[in-house]
Design a protein around this motif. Structure first.
Motif, mmCIF file in Angstrom:
data_model
loop_
_atom_site.group_PDB
_atom_site.id
_atom_site.type_symbol
_atom_site.label_atom_id
_atom_site.label_comp_id
_atom_site.label_asym_id
_atom_site.label_seq_id
_atom_site.Cartn_x
_atom_site.Cartn_y
_atom_site.Cartn_z
ATOM 1 N N ASP A 1 40.088 49.154 34.659
ATOM 2 C CA ASP A 1 40.339 50.125 35.505
ATOM 3 C C ASP A 1 40.748 49.294 36.880
ATOM 4 O OD1 ASP A 1 40.615 52.284 37.426
ATOM 5 O OD2 ASP A 1 39.452 53.522 36.287
ATOM 6 N N GLN A 2 42.057 49.364 37.353
ATOM 7 C CA GLN A 2 42.447 48.835 38.728
ATOM 8 C C GLN A 2 41.449 49.547 39.924
ATOM 9 O OE1 GLN A 2 44.265 45.913 38.962
ATOM 10 N NE2 GLN A 2 43.995 46.008 36.690
ATOM 11 N N GLU A 3 41.251 50.862 39.855
ATOM 12 C CA GLU A 3 40.566 51.392 40.675
ATOM 13 C C GLU A 3 39.085 50.566 40.766
ATOM 14 O OE1 GLU A 3 39.943 53.527 43.993
ATOM 15 O OE2 GLU A 3 41.708 53.480 43.011
ATOM 16 N N ILE A 4 38.522 50.625 39.710
ATOM 17 C CA ILE A 4 37.174 49.729 39.789
ATOM 18 C C ILE A 4 37.359 48.476 40.261
ATOM 19 C CG2 ILE A 4 35.309 48.887 38.109
ATOM 20 C CD1 ILE A 4 35.879 50.993 36.061
ATOM 21 N N ALA A 5 38.500 47.613 39.960
ATOM 22 C CA ALA A 5 38.578 46.293 40.356
ATOM 23 C C ALA A 5 38.781 46.203 41.928
ATOM 24 C CB ALA A 5 39.914 45.765 40.000
ATOM 25 N N ARG A 6 39.480 47.327 42.707
ATOM 26 C CA ARG A 6 39.854 47.285 44.160
ATOM 27 C C ARG A 6 38.335 47.760 44.581
ATOM 28 N NH1 ARG A 6 44.763 49.757 42.724
ATOM 29 N NH2 ARG A 6 43.906 51.915 42.719
ATOM 30 N N ASP A 7 37.595 48.739 44.140
ATOM 31 C CA ASP A 7 36.301 49.110 44.758
ATOM 32 C C ASP A 7 35.144 48.071 44.648
ATOM 33 O OD1 ASP A 7 34.722 51.232 45.770
ATOM 34 O OD2 ASP A 7 33.963 51.643 43.927
ATOM 35 N N SER A 8 35.371 47.181 43.402
ATOM 36 C CA SER A 8 34.335 46.170 43.315
ATOM 37 C C SER A 8 34.441 45.240 44.539
ATOM 38 C CB SER A 8 34.576 45.294 41.955
ATOM 39 O OG SER A 8 34.555 46.355 40.846
ATOM 40 N N ILE A 9 35.899 44.559 44.618
ATOM 41 C CA ILE A 9 36.237 43.649 45.911
ATOM 42 C C ILE A 9 35.668 44.188 47.171
ATOM 43 C CG2 ILE A 9 37.991 42.411 46.723
ATOM 44 C CD1 ILE A 9 37.037 41.445 44.049
ATOM 45 N N LYS A 10 36.418 45.429 47.273
ATOM 46 C CA LYS A 10 35.885 46.176 48.747
ATOM 47 C C LYS A 10 34.538 46.323 48.931
ATOM 48 C CE LYS A 10 36.944 50.711 51.043
ATOM 49 N NZ LYS A 10 37.438 52.001 50.930
ATOM 50 N N ARG A 11 33.773 46.384 47.954
ATOM 51 C CA ARG A 11 32.248 46.730 48.173
ATOM 52 C C ARG A 11 31.557 45.368 48.059
ATOM 53 N NH1 ARG A 11 31.223 52.581 45.208
ATOM 54 N NH2 ARG A 11 29.099 52.082 45.834
ATOM 55 N N GLY A 12 31.969 44.160 48.168
ATOM 56 C CA GLY A 12 31.115 42.777 48.210
ATOM 57 C C GLY A 12 31.369 41.930 46.887
ATOM 58 N N ALA A 13 31.957 42.265 45.843
ATOM 59 C CA ALA A 13 32.312 41.430 44.673
ATOM 60 C C ALA A 13 33.268 40.240 45.092
ATOM 61 C CB ALA A 13 32.631 41.890 43.474
ATOM 62 N N ILE A 14 32.793 39.131 44.670
ATOM 63 C CA ILE A 14 33.845 37.861 44.626
ATOM 64 C C ILE A 14 35.003 38.168 43.830
ATOM 65 C CG2 ILE A 14 33.927 35.386 44.672
ATOM 66 C CD1 ILE A 14 32.279 36.657 47.172
ATOM 67 N N ASP A 15 34.694 38.450 42.752
ATOM 68 C CA ASP A 15 35.968 38.774 41.679
ATOM 69 C C ASP A 15 35.588 39.640 40.566
ATOM 70 O OD1 ASP A 15 38.035 38.097 40.501
ATOM 71 O OD2 ASP A 15 37.789 35.879 40.485
ATOM 72 N N TYR A 16 36.695 39.987 39.725
ATOM 73 C CA TYR A 16 36.365 41.028 38.696
ATOM 74 C C TYR A 16 37.067 40.728 37.534
ATOM 75 C CZ TYR A 16 38.167 45.408 36.779
ATOM 76 O OH TYR A 16 38.526 46.592 35.521
ATOM 77 N N ILE A 17 36.711 40.901 36.236
ATOM 78 C CA ILE A 17 37.401 40.667 35.120
ATOM 79 C C ILE A 17 37.075 41.556 34.013
ATOM 80 C CG2 ILE A 17 35.471 39.307 34.206
ATOM 81 C CD1 ILE A 17 37.376 37.307 33.232
ATOM 82 N N GLN A 18 38.060 41.863 33.197
ATOM 83 C CA GLN A 18 37.922 42.643 32.058
ATOM 84 C C GLN A 18 37.197 41.589 30.920
ATOM 85 O OE1 GLN A 18 42.365 44.466 32.786
ATOM 86 N NE2 GLN A 18 41.545 44.850 30.718
ATOM 87 N N LYS A 19 36.332 42.302 29.945
ATOM 88 C CA LYS A 19 35.638 41.733 29.248
ATOM 89 C C LYS A 19 36.422 41.029 28.077
ATOM 90 C CE LYS A 19 31.092 43.850 29.526
ATOM 91 N NZ LYS A 19 30.166 44.500 28.749
#
Length: 358
Positions: free
Chosen positions: A87-105
């Motif tokens: 989910d791209q919304e999850i990706a944006r929210d992850s980065i916005k709230r402090g994650a360095i990166d995001y990846i689909q399993k």
């Protein structure tokens, strides 16, 4: 990269094992922990991890909320959010709230994981340096705004007194004012020197092999006049060994500790003893013990914060940056410095460093 600390947080045991297996192949000399996301995760690891890979779909709170909770205890950790949903919304929210990166399993492979971890570590290091620089600016402004006010006021007042003494041809008064002016100027110089040492402790330096005994001896030589004036006895009671370090910075650390022991010796003739024990492979712990007035029990955890001076110590000249600089140098060398919580006579400081690669 060696000696990295990882934690994989995923309630799916199969995914958890697979990612742990990838990491162990990519970074064979690293320590990798795994958690199913249940219980107190912080209590499951001994040290703050360099990288945490967190599954978004954890039971109860989602992975982003769990990340925010963990960041309180692990402020320097690089967080990567994983999800099977894409989910791209999850990706944006992850980065916005402090994650360095995001990846689909379904896109995780050894190559993608290695690339992502290396990027996350580099980004986290840059972020940490920026935060350090921000803190340095705050410290610098505090010194300019607060600590320089008093000597500047004194100098302004003394200049007026000097003018009166010269007009009245009062030599005794003029000589006294000149002495006080020199003392105020010396105080400002000490403030600038302390601030300079504190700020320079985070500059990029080259780590080279150096004699541990030689580093401590250099610290003694730097304050030879202070040692002589106080009749201090600084004993280095350990066999020499090699450290991979920035020797001038570590020498400054020991110099600050020795100077503090002498300044806060009270009525005693200063006695400082330095020992070193290699209690586990690749690590050494220095113990610096003195016979001074000691640090109050309730203040020992805060003693290494900038501008923190123990109650009762304000009568002794100082800036409150000496021990803070020691902590910066220790951290820069991948180590730790702390005050013994149990000692009752004098002060005991422990300095733990890595002997090998920093």
């Amino acid at each position: 990269m060696d000696n990295l600390e990882f934690i994989v947080i995923d309630d799916d045991e199969g995914d958890c094992r697979a990612i742990t297996r990838f990491l162990s192949r990519i970074f064979p000399k690293s320590n990798i922990c795994s958690s199913l996301g249940d219980g107190a995760i912080v209590d499951q690891v001994e040290r703050e991890p360099h990288v945490a890979l967190v599954d978004y779909g954890l039971p109860g709170d989602n992975g982003i909320i769990r990340m925010e909770q963990l960041r309180i205890s692990w402020p320097s950790t690089a967080f990567i959010i994983m999800t099977g949903q894409g989910d791209q919304e999850i990706a944006r929210d992850s980065i916005k709230r402090g994650a360095i990166d995001y990846i689909q399993k379904n896109k995780i492979s050894e190559s993608s994981l290695e690339r992502m971890v290396n990027s996350a570590l580099a980004y986290a290091q840059i972020k940490m340096r920026m935060e350090d620089q921000q803190r340095e600016l705050e410290i610098f402004s505090d010194v300019l705004i607060h600590d320089f006010k008093s000597p500047i006021r004194s100098i302004n007042f003394l200049v007026d007194e000097l003018k009166i003494g010269l007009e009245e041809n009062d030599k005794a008064s003029t000589d006294n004012v000149m002495r006080l002016l020199k003392r105020s100027a010396s105080r400002m110089g000490t403030l600038m020197d302390s601030l300079g040492c504190h700020v320079s402790a985070t500059r990029e330096v080259t780590f080279e092999p150096a004699s541990a005994f030689g580093i401590a001896e250099a610290a003694k030589e730097a304050i030879a006049s202070v040692i002589a004036e106080s009749s201090a006895d600084i004993r280095l009671e350990f066999e020499d060994f090699e450290l991979l370090c920035c020797a001038p910075q570590l020498s400054q650390l020991f110099q600050n500790l020795f100077s503090n022991s002498i300044k806060y010796s009270g009525e005693n003739t200063p006695l400082v003893t330095v020992t070193a024990s290699r209690d586990e492979p690749g690590k050494v712990t220095f113990q610096i013990t003195d016979n001074g007035i000691g640090i109050p029990q309730e203040f020992r955890e805060r003693a290494f914060e900038p501008f923190k001076r123990a109650p009762g110590a304000t009568s002794v000249p100082g800036t409150g940056l000496g021990l803070a600089t020691c902590r910066k140098v220790a951290t820069r060398h991948g180590g730790k410095i702390w005050c013994d919580a149990e000692s009752t006579d004098g002060t005991t400081i422990f300095l733990r460093l890595s002997i090998g690669e920093i």
